[in-house]
Motif scaffolding. Structure first.
Motif, mmCIF file in Angstrom:
data_model
loop_
_atom_site.group_PDB
_atom_site.id
_atom_site.type_symbol
_atom_site.label_atom_id
_atom_site.label_comp_id
_atom_site.label_asym_id
_atom_site.label_seq_id
_atom_site.Cartn_x
_atom_site.Cartn_y
_atom_site.Cartn_z
ATOM 1 N N ILE A 111 12.230 27.206 -8.866
ATOM 2 C CA ILE A 111 12.224 26.736 -7.410
ATOM 3 C C ILE A 111 10.693 26.679 -6.684
ATOM 4 C CG2 ILE A 111 13.117 27.140 -4.695
ATOM 5 C CD1 ILE A 111 15.960 27.426 -6.450
ATOM 6 N N LYS A 112 9.876 28.218 -6.714
ATOM 7 C CA LYS A 112 8.736 28.743 -6.420
ATOM 8 C C LYS A 112 7.528 27.438 -7.356
ATOM 9 C CE LYS A 112 5.742 32.514 -6.652
ATOM 10 N NZ LYS A 112 5.228 33.388 -6.563
ATOM 11 N N THR A 113 8.102 26.896 -8.139
ATOM 12 C CA THR A 113 7.208 26.021 -8.829
ATOM 13 C C THR A 113 7.272 24.624 -8.092
ATOM 14 O OG1 THR A 113 7.471 27.272 -10.741
ATOM 15 C CG2 THR A 113 6.510 24.383 -10.956
ATOM 16 N N PHE A 114 8.446 24.325 -7.556
ATOM 17 C CA PHE A 114 9.197 23.365 -7.212
ATOM 18 C C PHE A 114 8.136 23.210 -5.608
ATOM 19 C CE2 PHE A 114 13.569 22.817 -9.706
ATOM 20 C CZ PHE A 114 13.122 22.593 -10.559
ATOM 21 N N ILE A 115 8.323 24.217 -5.164
ATOM 22 C CA ILE A 115 7.499 24.592 -3.009
ATOM 23 C C ILE A 115 6.137 23.898 -3.928
ATOM 24 C CG2 ILE A 115 6.893 25.628 -1.391
ATOM 25 C CD1 ILE A 115 9.947 27.426 -2.056
ATOM 26 N N THR A 116 6.095 24.207 -4.610
ATOM 27 C CA THR A 116 3.803 24.296 -5.218
ATOM 28 C C THR A 116 3.998 23.372 -5.555
ATOM 29 O OG1 THR A 116 3.912 26.984 -5.502
ATOM 30 C CG2 THR A 116 2.026 24.991 -6.358
ATOM 31 N N GLU A 117 4.649 22.486 -6.727
ATOM 32 C CA GLU A 117 4.050 21.451 -6.629
ATOM 33 C C GLU A 117 5.300 19.466 -5.894
ATOM 34 O OE1 GLU A 117 2.369 20.577 -9.596
ATOM 35 O OE2 GLU A 117 2.156 22.938 -10.197
ATOM 36 N N LEU A 118 6.200 20.093 -5.198
ATOM 37 C CA LEU A 118 6.586 18.891 -4.714
ATOM 38 C C LEU A 118 7.440 19.657 -3.503
ATOM 39 C CD1 LEU A 118 9.596 18.706 -7.154
ATOM 40 C CD2 LEU A 118 7.887 16.751 -6.978
ATOM 41 N N GLY A 119 7.061 20.517 -2.407
ATOM 42 C CA GLY A 119 6.508 20.846 -1.204
ATOM 43 C C GLY A 119 6.653 20.578 -0.496
ATOM 44 N N HIS A 120 5.247 20.091 -0.406
ATOM 45 C CA HIS A 120 4.539 18.786 0.641
ATOM 46 C C HIS A 120 5.426 17.438 0.821
ATOM 47 C CE1 HIS A 120 3.344 17.278 -3.255
ATOM 48 N NE2 HIS A 120 2.947 16.506 -2.709
ATOM 49 N N HIS A 121 6.064 17.238 -0.283
ATOM 50 C CA HIS A 121 6.640 15.903 0.441
ATOM 51 C C HIS A 121 8.197 16.350 1.556
ATOM 52 C CE1 HIS A 121 5.191 13.135 -2.330
ATOM 53 N NE2 HIS A 121 5.346 14.323 -3.611
ATOM 54 N N GLN A 128 12.245 8.326 -6.805
ATOM 55 C CA GLN A 128 12.233 9.043 -7.609
ATOM 56 C C GLN A 128 11.264 8.973 -8.965
ATOM 57 O OE1 GLN A 128 15.336 6.558 -9.594
ATOM 58 N NE2 GLN A 128 14.584 7.141 -11.006
ATOM 59 N N ARG A 129 10.311 8.603 -8.150
ATOM 60 C CA ARG A 129 8.781 8.119 -9.030
ATOM 61 C C ARG A 129 8.384 9.700 -9.237
ATOM 62 N NH1 ARG A 129 3.548 7.246 -6.997
ATOM 63 N NH2 ARG A 129 4.997 7.481 -5.120
ATOM 64 N N HIS A 130 8.408 10.318 -7.644
ATOM 65 C CA HIS A 130 7.182 11.748 -7.993
ATOM 66 C C HIS A 130 8.802 12.745 -8.478
ATOM 67 C CE1 HIS A 130 7.105 9.755 -3.543
ATOM 68 N NE2 HIS A 130 6.281 10.519 -3.818
ATOM 69 N N ILE A 131 9.492 12.338 -8.487
ATOM 70 C CA ILE A 131 10.305 13.729 -9.334
ATOM 71 C C ILE A 131 9.972 13.532 -11.129
ATOM 72 C CG2 ILE A 131 12.683 14.294 -10.012
ATOM 73 C CD1 ILE A 131 11.825 15.208 -7.255
ATOM 74 N N ALA A 132 10.274 11.914 -11.341
ATOM 75 C CA ALA A 132 9.766 11.921 -12.607
ATOM 76 C C ALA A 132 8.133 11.697 -12.989
ATOM 77 C CB ALA A 132 9.717 10.098 -12.521
ATOM 78 N N GLU A 133 7.179 12.053 -12.158
ATOM 79 C CA GLU A 133 5.566 11.779 -12.696
ATOM 80 C C GLU A 133 6.052 13.825 -12.314
ATOM 81 O OE1 GLU A 133 3.525 10.625 -9.423
ATOM 82 O OE2 GLU A 133 3.391 8.742 -10.268
ATOM 83 N N TYR A 134 6.491 14.255 -12.418
ATOM 84 C CA TYR A 134 6.732 15.906 -11.932
ATOM 85 C C TYR A 134 7.099 16.457 -12.773
ATOM 86 C CZ TYR A 134 8.145 20.942 -11.317
ATOM 87 O OH TYR A 134 8.742 22.106 -11.695
ATOM 88 N N LEU A 135 7.701 16.082 -13.363
ATOM 89 C CA LEU A 135 9.180 16.233 -15.270
ATOM 90 C C LEU A 135 8.344 16.066 -15.784
ATOM 91 C CD1 LEU A 135 12.473 15.741 -13.984
ATOM 92 C CD2 LEU A 135 11.704 17.828 -14.624
#
Length: 383
Positions: A111-121, A128-135
């Motif tokens: 979750i710490k990684t999610f906050i860094t990479e996706l938390g600004h949304h 779905q595109r943002h999640i797919a690009e992250y994965l």
């Protein structure tokens, strides 16, 4: 988190209610709602953040109530991730059992990684595109699937909380797993590693090889776990799946192999005793005692210390290859030795605490023995 005070180069953002935070090497922009005082993530693009803030300032002048509808009404994704970590995970139960400490730590790390990479949304902007690009930026299929699994859990909760309309993470397919490259451990390698290992690592190796228990269970094994003529072990990884995780191992269990010359499991446990006052089998005296959430006693070894100690002994033994065997491979070797003693797959499954017999068989398959065909010295002559 309250943004840091403005620097001289950001004074022009004051009138727009924009604030800047450092995230790694990049500036992250947040808009402070002038009425509610809440902060809303605007991402890393300075120009876009300024333009959006100007539009919101204009909307606020025209219709103050409209701002509350426009600016991420469901809240920021970062805030929800923190809520999931702090409120939901501690309450989670599987078959009535809370998540293990190691699982909670791993979820918190992800979750710490999610906050860094996706938390600004915000929930209004993430898709779905943002999640797919992250994965797709994850290093292996195993890591990809692990992150996806937790994101599916998070969005499932978000749908239940009416924060998001659908589980977009669940729509993303799992990645096919790569074939395991880990090398199996041989008995000859076990003997070499044992010679170079410290006393607590030797004890951990003997316990795992013969009792067929994982690092986390070896690490928690106490001297007072003996009830009558049995040692009681709660298998941490499978305890949430039912009673198969609560096992009693006979103290008189003959060893599969012992580099220390032990004959039974009881002998191995006795070999773990010394003059140190520690209730755990795998322990050592340390001049510098490092605190760990995994440990309840200062002399108890952590799971990482067991792994690192084994790896150090393996390197000292000169066992070097692209994918050298890890401590976990003791289980496959131990199963193979037990099978040669006449144990059935079902009996091994119960000792391991596996839910499925196939899982036990997978470990056995790592130690398939090949029969070499010898050609006769002289081939018969054709007529």
């Amino acid at each position: 988190m309250t943004p840091r005070p403005r620097k001289r180069g950001n004074k022009d953002l004051a009138g727009l209610n924009l604030y800047v935070q450092k995230r790694g090497e990049r500036n992250y922009y947040q808009y402070k709602h002038p009425i509610t005082g809440k902060y809303h993530g605007f991402g890393f693009n300075r120009k876009e953040a300024i333009e959006a803030a100007k539009q919101l300032q204009q909307l606020l002048k025209q219709n103050p109530d409209l701002v509350g509808k426009v600016v991420q009404p469901a809240g920021s994704f970062s805030e929800y991730l923190e809520y999931f970590r702090d409120e939901i995970i501690p309450q989670k139960r599987v078959n009535g059992q809370p998540l293990s400490d190691s699982t909670v730590r791993e979820y918190s790390r992800l979750i710490k990684t999610f906050i860094t990479e996706l938390g600004h949304h915000g929930f209004e902007t993430i898709g779905q595109r943002h999640i797919a690009e992250y994965l797709n930026t994850r290093s292996t299929a195993e890591v990809y699937n692990k992150h996806r699994t937790l994101l599916v859990m998070i969005f499932r909760q978000a749908v239940s909380d009416e924060k998001y309309p659908e589980n977009i993470a669940e729509k993303i397919v799992k990645r096919d797993m790569d074939k395991t490259k880990r090398q199996p451990l041989t008995l000859e390698q076990y003997e070499l590693i044992y010679k170079h290992a410290s006393t607590p690592i030797k004890n951990a190796m003997e316990l795992s090889l013969n009792a067929l228990q994982r690092r986390s269970d070896i690490q928690k094994w106490r001297f007072d776990s003996k009830e009558g003529e049995f040692y009681r072990v709660i298998i941490q990884k499978t305890r949430k799946h039912g009673s198969n995780s609560n096992i009693e191992i006979p103290a008189s269990l003959p060893v599969a192999y012992s580099a220390a010359g032990a004959k039974t499991l009881d002998d191995i446990v006795r070999n773990c005793r010394d003059d140190l006052a520690c209730p755990y089998l795998v322990h050592e005296s340390r001049q510098r005692r490092k605190e760990s959430k995994e440990k309840t006693h200062s002399m108890q070894l952590s799971v990482k210390q067991i792994s690192d100690g084994f790896a150090k002994a393996r390197d000292l033994a000169g066992i070097k290859m692209e994918n050298p065997p890890t401590f976990h491979e003791l289980l496959a070797l131990g199963e193979s030795l037990r099978e040669k003693q006449g144990w059935t797959t079902k009996q091994l499954q119960l000792l391991r605490g596996h839910r499925k017999e196939k899982t036990t068989q997978d470990y056995l398959d790592r130690h398939i023995e090949w029969v070499r065909i010898e050609m006769p010295a002289v081939l018969p002559q054709k007529n």
